[in-house]
Design an enzyme around this catalytic site. Sequence first.
Site, mmCIF file in Angstrom:
data_model
loop_
_atom_site.group_PDB
_atom_site.id
_atom_site.type_symbol
_atom_site.label_atom_id
_atom_site.label_comp_id
_atom_site.label_asym_id
_atom_site.label_seq_id
_atom_site.Cartn_x
_atom_site.Cartn_y
_atom_site.Cartn_z
ATOM 1 N N ASP A 90 0.835 -1.321 0.156
ATOM 2 C CA ASP A 90 0.079 0.111 0.028
ATOM 3 C C ASP A 90 0.745 1.295 0.042
ATOM 4 O O ASP A 90 1.843 1.419 0.944
ATOM 5 C CB ASP A 90 -0.914 -0.010 1.197
ATOM 6 C CG ASP A 90 -1.969 1.161 1.369
ATOM 7 O OD1 ASP A 90 -2.021 1.835 0.688
ATOM 8 O OD2 ASP A 90 -2.391 1.177 2.620
ATOM 9 N N HIS A 97 -4.263 4.311 6.622
ATOM 10 C CA HIS A 97 -3.033 3.795 5.834
ATOM 11 C C HIS A 97 -1.749 4.167 6.571
ATOM 12 O O HIS A 97 -1.686 5.212 7.109
ATOM 13 C CB HIS A 97 -2.941 4.560 4.355
ATOM 14 C CG HIS A 97 -4.309 3.943 3.420
ATOM 15 N ND1 HIS A 97 -4.415 3.108 2.467
ATOM 16 C CD2 HIS A 97 -5.361 4.771 3.401
ATOM 17 C CE1 HIS A 97 -5.544 3.156 2.111
ATOM 18 N NE2 HIS A 97 -6.354 4.217 2.462
#
Length: 553
Positions: free
Chosen positions: A193, A366
């Site tokens: 990610d 995130h």
Amino acid sequence: MAKKEKLFVIPLGGLGEIGKNMTVIQYGEDIVVLDAGLAFPDDDMFGIDLVIPDMSYLIENRDKVRAVVITHGHEDHIGSLAYLLNEINVPVYATRLVCGLIEGKLKENRISNYSLNEVKHGDEVEIGCMKVGFIHTNHSIPDASAIYFKTPVGTVVHTGDFKIDLTPVDDQLMDIHKFADLGRRGVLLLMSDSTNAERPGYTESEKTVGQAFLREFSQAKGRIILATFASNISRIQQAVNTAVLYKRKVAVLGRSMVNNVQIATELGYLDIPEGVLIEADELNRYPADQVLILTTGSQGEPMAGLSRMAFNNHRSVSIMPGDTVIISATPIPGNEMGVSRTIDNLMKLGAHVVAGRDKKIHVSGHGSQEELKIMLGLIKPKYFIPVHGEYRMLKKHGEMAVEMGVDKAHILIGDNGQIFEFTGRSGQKTGRVNAGRVFVDGLGVGDVGNIVIRDRQQLAMEGVVIVVMTLTKGTSHALAGPDIVSRGFVYVRDSEALLAEAHERVAAVLERCEAGNIREWAVIKSQVRDTLSRYLFEKTRRRPMILPIIMEV
């Protein structure tokens, strides 16, 4: 001795963009699809409801597709699954909450024939020639997973969306040990990610949002309206906990919010004490300081609950002076104007609006740079593909991988449709497959393409001029007209001279066609369009869409 196949990793969405994540993992005759997400349309995609990945490669290779595996339950990872399963009926593997959310989506899209397989973190399932495992991670939704693929040429690890949260709301820590174990055993490829690759440091814990809620709830004198993503179950739990503490009833508004709260509660991922939830039509029975309204619309979406309230057209809630509106999200790139417009209108109606990074009412799901480095350090991959991010994010993540000891030549940055090819000893970018955006407009999937979008943009920016002519059958002799109709181009009453001259220009074209014995409609329409286009541009510096219509008598 049989020739050894190569492993292909093909992203169909999620590279060079945020959203519509979908990746193909292919070895020999076996394809496993990782995630099936969607993206929301840009402001200039007029009339488009959703954007999904181009799945033509999967449809062409439907006989090789063995399964779909899902990392977590956000729309950008499950939103296009119904469209895929409508074309290819294969098993889907996901954790419990994700299965619940997917089932709701499939029913909504009237997909009846499907195979949903619930897995637990730590499970490993055999799909074709691969063993596929699920690892617990932290994100802004419970039951998020990283997924690894044990293939004949080596292990591939995909982190999914993740951050390393040491104080998660559900007290379920990320399984760092499993990542370390995979790293010790050797990982051929890591896909990680990249959303916050440009952000230094660590991402704050989700629990910090709960502390901000305590502060805002303690100061609020009237109703509290809280907008967040409908799938952010951890955020919703903290809002409910704070409402209970301050003796507020909770009303849930917005179809997706209602559905997700119901599913998460039934599956045990949301704990809402009995008697706390009330229906929208019960709101007026309680004093303003005893109500919390949970709604959608944190991204300024025109049809979502908060936007309707801001523009005073919500059927259940009207904003009143004294209301506190908490927007617990940051705008996705491209949504900033819609969010700003919503905030402005809420303030005009007298609401106190709490929004912005400095208020601590939102944290990212995130990981930031240090967490991404920890993942690289745990996995120690031979090859690295940064995923889930715009190009600058992928590039930055690649640079960080070099700092963490990955060979620069082994960092592969690509875009959607790129084929990444691996053997046990090599990795490289090779050819390409079809990949791009497919527009969903109402019930139509893919029937609206770039040309139609361009026409809609022209209509929105320049308007349309319709020229109606009645001709004698088999000739170009005008029996009636030309009549000129303007929509979105000029206001007719203020432009009579312009339209009268346009009428004369078209009439002259028809006379020339009649004199030249031109009978083909296509030629007549083309000459009318060209003449009128030149004239209108000369007079207005605008290029409206011109539609000549011929009727024959």
